[in-house]
Design a protein around this motif. Structure first.
Motif, PDB file in Angstrom:
ATOM      1  N   ALA A 181       0.222   3.540  -3.369  1.00 27.40           N
ATOM      2  CA  ALA A 181      -0.474   4.815  -3.154  1.00 27.40           C
ATOM      3  C   ALA A 181       0.297   5.987  -3.773  1.00 27.40           C
ATOM      4  CB  ALA A 181      -0.695   5.050  -1.657  1.00 27.40           C
ATOM      5  N   GLN A 234      -6.900   5.880  -1.942  1.00 30.16           N
ATOM      6  CA  GLN A 234      -6.083   5.720  -0.736  1.00 30.16           C
ATOM      7  C   GLN A 234      -6.727   6.347   0.489  1.00 30.16           C
ATOM      8  OE1 GLN A 234      -2.918   9.042  -0.531  1.00 30.16           O
ATOM      9  NE2 GLN A 234      -2.692   8.192  -2.583  1.00 30.16           N
ATOM     10  N   ILE A 274      -0.899   3.940   5.763  1.00 36.70           N
ATOM     11  CA  ILE A 274      -1.550   4.184   4.465  1.00 36.70           C
ATOM     12  C   ILE A 274      -2.254   2.908   4.018  1.00 36.70           C
ATOM     13  CG2 ILE A 274      -1.093   4.616   2.007  1.00 36.70           C
ATOM     14  CD1 ILE A 274       1.309   6.346   2.941  1.00 36.70           C
ATOM     15  N   THR A 275      -3.491   3.073   3.539  1.00 33.45           N
ATOM     16  CA  THR A 275      -4.249   1.921   3.018  1.00 33.45           C
ATOM     17  C   THR A 275      -4.691   2.248   1.590  1.00 33.45           C
ATOM     18  OG1 THR A 275      -6.256   2.888   3.953  1.00 33.45           O
ATOM     19  CG2 THR A 275      -5.169   1.171   5.257  1.00 33.45           C
ATOM     20  N   THR A 276      -5.008   1.203   0.826  1.00 38.33           N
ATOM     21  CA  THR A 276      -5.640   1.446  -0.483  1.00 38.33           C
ATOM     22  C   THR A 276      -6.959   0.674  -0.560  1.00 38.33           C
ATOM     23  OG1 THR A 276      -4.472  -0.337  -1.627  1.00 38.33           O
ATOM     24  CG2 THR A 276      -3.436   1.860  -1.667  1.00 38.33           C
ATOM     25  N   THR A 286      -3.364  14.251  -0.085  1.00 38.17           N
ATOM     26  CA  THR A 286      -3.374  12.776  -0.103  1.00 38.17           C
ATOM     27  C   THR A 286      -4.536  12.311   0.785  1.00 38.17           C
ATOM     28  OG1 THR A 286      -1.964  12.601   1.836  1.00 38.17           O
ATOM     29  CG2 THR A 286      -0.843  12.684  -0.313  1.00 38.17           C
ATOM     30  N   ASP A 341       0.824  -1.217   0.000  1.00 40.11           N
ATOM     31  CA  ASP A 341       0.000   0.000   0.000  1.00 40.11           C
ATOM     32  C   ASP A 341       0.856   1.265   0.000  1.00 40.11           C
ATOM     33  OD1 ASP A 341      -2.459  -1.130  -0.252  1.00 40.11           O
ATOM     34  OD2 ASP A 341      -3.011  -0.999   1.872  1.00 40.11           O
TER      35      ASP A 341
END
Ligand code: ADP
Ligand code: ASP
Ligand code: MG
Length: 411
Positions: free
Chosen positions: A71, A137, A145-147, A96, A67
């Protein structure tokens, strides 16, 4: 003055020239007095490149780190889009997912949005700025951070529109709307001026990647006015996703055909036909976090039966391992067969509710083309079949013709 969320996909921001075109469109809306939030994807091909890169370093990439890597594609395009806007005199600021604080759950690479902090976006919009947000994201509660899964920028767009109570969410892409089927496979496909939310949900879940399914779910839950349009030409209003009560006209029986090559089939053969057997088979599959789509079990005459189910093709090897090493010995099944060269073709239409005969027409059309049906599943507004992958295009084209979807624009 309206608040509009405009989402631009990968081909719409594929290079500096395309990004300038996006800026020009955004500027037109901004100058007309609207507040605009822009959501962008990574440049087309970029996410694939980043995944490949990650796999070159670690064969099965660590999900958290994957991720972090994937991202980045969207971080590039938000900055470039904000710059392109400034260049033509439009005040803009990029964020972001982490900067907005698009809070998601913990599921790296397929996270779900839980909450969106509107504070910064509202302040910027009120100050007359265009807000440019990275699609795909978010950030989880721990700050990682994730997607949101492939195609997830659509979901960012619709979720922002829901959170901000936007007047409209416009999904700009490389086709000018939702078609009766993928126009790249059937050139005779026609654009739909409207499609009901339920139909769009089925189309997306059955494989039409024009909208990510979670974006459609969000639109339904929060009644977001959602439209799919072309970023390449302005010749029409694209396709509006409607809620059925808005529609007064007679419904066509079939609105569209979706198809999906992402599935694989497993068959457990010679299974003892007794209570609890389905659980003995699907329990271990579920515990391994593998989603199952279609399931078929025959009744038996001699106490033994066959049990087949489909999984995502990416999880085929894992599922086969579990079937052979865990399930087969546990229930003393005779054998396990796997086939990852299948596809699913689905007819979708709310008109099916009131018209009989759709399935039989579908089966006779496929029989006429000598296409064998391996599995069938139906819901109120959908009929799906699993067939050999090599017949996919032939099946879609002949069904498109048989259900009279070829031809001029429906209104
Ligand atoms: P973006 O990068 O803009 O998100 P996608 O590639 O994800 O674009 O989605 C657009 C593509 O979806 C189109 O190019 C088209 O090939 C495909 N598609 C599949 N089914 C349909 C459909 N029923 N109507 C329109 N496009 C479809
Ligand atoms: N860039 C991401 C992808 O390719 C998200 C998106 O395009 O919607 O899947
Ligand atoms: Mg997409």
């Amino acid at each position: 003055m309206a608040l509009i969320v405009q989402k631009y996909g990968g081909t719409s921001v594929a290079n500096p020239e395309r990004i300038r075109k996006v800026a020009d469109r955004v500027a037109r809306f901004h100058k007309a007095g609207h507040q605009i939030v822009v959501v962008v994807s990574a440049m087309s091909g970029e996410t694939d490149k980043l995944i490949k890169l990650a796999k070159e370093v670690q064969a099965t990439p660590d999900p958290r780190e994957l991720d972090v890597v994937i991202a980045t594609g969207e971080q590039v395009t938000i900055g470039l889009t904000a710059m392109a806007l400034m260049n033509i005199g439009i005040p803009a600021v990029s964020y972001t997912g982490l900067q907005v604080r698009i809070l998601t759950d913990e599921a790296h690479t397929k996270a779900r949005i839980l909450d969106i902090d509107q504070h910064n976006m509202r302040a910027d919009l009120d100050a007359g700025k265009v807000v440019v947000v990275a699609g795909f994201q978010g950030v989880n509660a721990a700050g990682h951070i994730t997607t949101l899964g492939r195609g997830g920028s659509d979901t960012t767009g619709v979720a922002l529109a829901a959170a901000l109570s936007a007047d409209e969410c416009q999904i700009y892409t490389d086709v000018d709307g939702v078609y009766t089927t993928d126009p790249r496979v059937v050139p005779e496909a026609r654009r739909l001026e409207t499609i009901t939310f339920e139909e769009m949900l089925e189309m997306a879940s059955m494989g039409s990647k024009v909208l990510q399914i979670r974006s459609v779910e969000f639109a339904g839950k929060y009644k977001v006015k959602l439209r799919v349009l072309s970023s390449f030409e302005d010749k029409n209003d694209g396709t509006l996703i409607t809620f059925e009560e808005d529609r007064k006209m007679e419904q066509p029986i079939i609105s569209g055909i979706a198809f999906n090559r992402d599935e694989a089939k497993l068959s457990i053969l010679g299974v003892p036909d007794r209570p609890g057997i389905a659980y003995s088979i699907l329990g271990p599959i579920g515990e391994a976090n593998i989603d199952v789509d279609m399931i078929i079990q025959n009744t038996s005459v001699d106490g033994l039966t066959d049990f087949s189910f489909t999984v995502h093709r990416n999880e085929f090897d894992k599922a086969m391992g579990i079937a052979n090493n865990q399930i087969k010995p546990a229930i003393q099944a005779r054998d396990v067969h796997g086939d990852n060269k299948i596809c699913k073709v689905s007819l979708v239409g709310v008109g099916m509710r009131t018209h009989a005969g759709v399935a039989s027409k579908m089966f006779s059309t496929l029989a006429h083309e000598n296409i064998n049906i391996q599995m069938i599943s139906t819901s109120e507004i959908k009929t799906s079949v699993v067939i050999d992958e090599k017949y996919m295009e032939l099946a879609v084209r002949s069904l498109h013709r048989a259900f009279e979807l070829d031809g001029p624009l429906a209104s």
